[in-house]
Structure formats: structure tokens, C-alpha cells
Design an enzyme around this catalytic site. Structure first.
Site, PDB file in Angstrom:
ATOM      1  N   SER A  28       0.679  -1.263  -0.133  1.00  0.00           N
ATOM      2  CA  SER A  28       0.192   0.035   0.009  1.00  0.00           C
ATOM      3  C   SER A  28       0.881   1.324  -0.010  1.00  0.00           C
ATOM      4  O   SER A  28       0.305   2.317  -0.132  1.00  0.00           O
ATOM      5  CB  SER A  28      -0.948   0.015   1.160  1.00  0.00           C
ATOM      6  OG  SER A  28      -0.477   0.277   2.430  1.00  0.00           O
TER       7      SER A  28
ATOM      8  N   HIS B 138      -4.640  -5.011  -4.228  1.00  0.00           N
ATOM      9  CA  HIS B 138      -4.218  -5.097  -2.699  1.00  0.00           C
ATOM     10  C   HIS B 138      -4.769  -6.327  -2.118  1.00  0.00           C
ATOM     11  O   HIS B 138      -6.090  -5.750  -1.504  1.00  0.00           O
ATOM     12  CB  HIS B 138      -4.077  -3.501  -2.145  1.00  0.00           C
ATOM     13  CG  HIS B 138      -3.288  -3.537  -0.899  1.00  0.00           C
ATOM     14  ND1 HIS B 138      -3.928  -2.853  -0.026  1.00  0.00           N
ATOM     15  CD2 HIS B 138      -2.473  -4.177  -0.220  1.00  0.00           C
ATOM     16  CE1 HIS B 138      -3.284  -3.007   1.320  1.00  0.00           C
ATOM     17  NE2 HIS B 138      -2.215  -3.735   0.876  1.00  0.00           N
TER      18      HIS B 138
ATOM     19  N   GLU C 162      -8.577  -4.565  -2.333  1.00  0.00           N
ATOM     20  CA  GLU C 162      -8.794  -3.151  -2.740  1.00  0.00           C
ATOM     21  C   GLU C 162      -8.371  -3.159  -4.150  1.00  0.00           C
ATOM     22  O   GLU C 162      -7.388  -3.590  -4.706  1.00  0.00           O
ATOM     23  CB  GLU C 162      -7.899  -2.277  -1.835  1.00  0.00           C
ATOM     24  CG  GLU C 162      -8.230  -1.925  -0.774  1.00  0.00           C
ATOM     25  CD  GLU C 162      -7.425  -0.986   0.165  1.00  0.00           C
ATOM     26  OE1 GLU C 162      -8.094   0.055   0.721  1.00  0.00           O
ATOM     27  OE2 GLU C 162      -6.357  -1.101   0.178  1.00  0.00           O
TER      28      GLU C 162
ATOM     29  N   ASN D  38      -5.375   0.960   4.849  1.00  0.00           N
ATOM     30  CA  ASN D  38      -4.028   1.032   5.750  1.00  0.00           C
ATOM     31  C   ASN D  38      -3.980   2.555   5.959  1.00  0.00           C
ATOM     32  O   ASN D  38      -3.540   2.817   7.105  1.00  0.00           O
ATOM     33  CB  ASN D  38      -2.894   0.560   4.996  1.00  0.00           C
ATOM     34  CG  ASN D  38      -2.573  -0.834   5.018  1.00  0.00           C
ATOM     35  OD1 ASN D  38      -3.520  -1.376   5.732  1.00  0.00           O
ATOM     36  ND2 ASN D  38      -1.825  -1.272   4.087  1.00  0.00           N
TER      37      ASN D  38
END
Length: 286
Positions: free
Chosen positions: A3, A24, A36, A74
Site C-alpha cells: 500500500s 491489494h 482493494e 491502511n
């Protein structure tokens, strides 16, 4: 950490900008449902549709998000660990924080357990990336580097904030006592702090960063953040996700508590101060 990779940089040399997209996964990837899907300003609708279909074939829960350091999951949770570090530096036991997060918020694990699981070396790298990106609103403790110097990497080498024997997770207050003392040098400890204050200090900055994500249009709607918080970080589904939970806390209350934290801690004012998007939401709430 994935990330902290800039998807735009990865694809800047290609002639097929419309086909650049990020996927992700969350560790452990075979367990965590969130995927993601990171779009750039050039990603085509066809590429996004294909990515969403692929995620569904894998049995994942896809959420399309914008490209920024931390993506969405995150990024909204980076203040979580940093706010906990702020408390620990001022005398609060990391084990007390973890216990309250599990008991009151119903998180599957405390933030220090989560750091151990990720690896404190990885967390150190990620912290640097977040500080570089969001410098004015980050909090950096001396404790992380001290833990690494002491070879406390987390679960990967059997010792971090906790000790690990088989499947057992064992608090190690004596083992980290000297490190805590060194990290706390020159910082005035709290005279007293309630369980509720600990929860507010750790959780409300997540709401604040979530609102920045919404203001920057990194997600389409607040419910995207709710899905991300549940499927990526284990926020309890029965609470509806972090933004839904914030509504139940009272947005005016959240703004008031964050403002009070900023006023009481001027050196960390930028870290705690509620953003304009959150204040506007609160002004429209009941």
C-alpha cells in the site's frame, strides 16, 4: 508494504495507462476477504470491471479506491497505531489498550498484537512512508526503533510486544519495561485516563482520516469505508463499519473529543484536529 507503492509510478512508462490497476490483498491473503482495487486517473471502466470480476472469482470482496499512500484501508488505520503509541508514551500500558480494543470495540486483536503479526520491521518501514506523505498529522514514537534494536520483530521471531509460544500470545511487561522507560524519557505521563478516553483517543482519529479519504474522493461513498474496515481490519460487522459506528458515537461528540485532544496536546494538534469534512458532517447531524 504494497500500500506504499505508487500505482501511477509503476505505470508511468507504459503506453497503456488505461490498463493500469492495483490489486491489494490483505494478510493472510487466503483468509482476509478484502481486495482493494486501486484506480488511477487513467484506469478505464473496462479494466475496473475486469478487476472486480476477477476479485469475485477469487471469492474476495472488492472495493474500488483511489491511489494514495496507504490506499484506503491502511491509510484510515495508520492513526490507530500512532494514537496508541501516543498513549503508551504517556504511561498507558500497551496491554491495557489491546484489552480494551477487544473488550469494548470488539476488535479481533489489539493494535500491538496486530503490529506483532505484521512484523515490527515492516511497521517501521510503513511508518516512514506515512510520515513522508502525511508529515504534519503523524505521531512517531521512539519505541518502535527501540523494539527493533532489541530484536523484537513480533510474531515472526517469537517476540515483540508479546512473547509467542506455539499458538499462545503472552504479554511481556517485564521484557519491554526498559524500552518503555527509555521511550518515555522527557514526556510527562498522564495523571489518570479512563477506559473510555483510551478508546476515543485510539478510534476517533480513524474516523477523522476516513473523512479525509471521503473529502479527497478516494472512495465513492462512506459505506465503502465501512466495508473496508470490516473486511480488511476486522472491525466488528455488527457495528456496521467505522463510519456507521461514528454516527452511533455522535459526530458532534467525535469532533468535540478530537478538538479537546488537539487543544490539550498542542504539539500533536495537527494529528488530532478534526478535518473540515468531519466538522461539516457533524454540523448537519442531529
Amino acid at each position: 508494504n504494497t500500500s506504499t507503492i505508487d500505482i501511477d509510478v509503476i505505470g508511468e512508462k507504459t503506453n497503456a495507462q488505461d490498463r493500469i490497476v492495483g490489486l491489494h490483498f490483505f494478510a493472510p491473503a487466503h483468509v482476509m476477504p478484502l481486495l482493494e482495487i486501486i484506480r488511477t486517473n487513467s484506469t478505464s471502466k473496462q479494466t475496473l470491471a475486469a478487476s472486480i470480476a476477477y476479485a469475485k472469482r477469487l471469492g474476495k470482496t472488492p472495493v474500488t479506491v483511489g491511489n494514495c499512500v496507504g490506499f484506503t484501508a491502511n491509510r484510515i488505520f495508520y492513526p490507530y497505531g500512532q494514537a496508541a503509541a501516543f498513549l503508551v508514551d504517556r504511561g498507558v500500558s500497551p496491554y491495557r489498550i489491546d484489552k480494551l480494543l477487544k473488550k469494548i470495540v470488539h476488535m479481533p486483536m489489539g493494535c500491538h498484537e496486530m503490529a506483532d503479526l505484521s512484523g515490527l520491521d515492516i511497521m517501521g518501514h510503513v511508518t516512514k512512508q506515512f510520515v513522508d506523505a502525511y508529515r504534519e498529522r503523524t505521531y512517531v514514537s521512539k519505541l518502535g526503533p527501540l523494539m527493533l534494536e532489541a530484536k523484537r520483530m513480533g510474531r515472526k521471531n517469537g517476540i515483540g510486544f508479546y512473547k509467542y509460544k506455539g499458538r499462545a500470545t503472552i504479554p511481556d511487561p517485564k521484557g519491554i519495561a526498559a524500552l518503555l522507560a527509555k521511550a518515555r524519557q522527557g514526556i510527562e505521563p498522564f495523571k489518570a485516563i479512563t477506559d473510555q478516553q483510551i478508546i476515543e483517543t485510539v478510534m476517533y482519529p480513524i474516523v477523522n482520516e476516513s473523512c479525509r479519504i471521503l473529502a479527497e474522493k478516494m472512495v465513492i461513498r462512506a459505506s465503502d469505508i465501512d466495508v473496508v474496515s470490516i473486511t480488511g481490519y476486522g472491525f466488528p460487522a455488527h457495528k456496521g463499519g467505522i463510519m456507521h459506528w461514528a454516527q452511533s458515537q455522535g459526530l458532534k461528540n467525535v469532533v468535540g473529543k478530537l478538538s479537546a485532544l488537539a487543544a490539550a496536546n498542542p504539539q500533536q494538534a495537527a494529528f488530532f484536529a478534526p478535518c473540515e469534512y468531519l466538522k461539516n458532517l457533524a454540523s448537519k447531524s442531529a
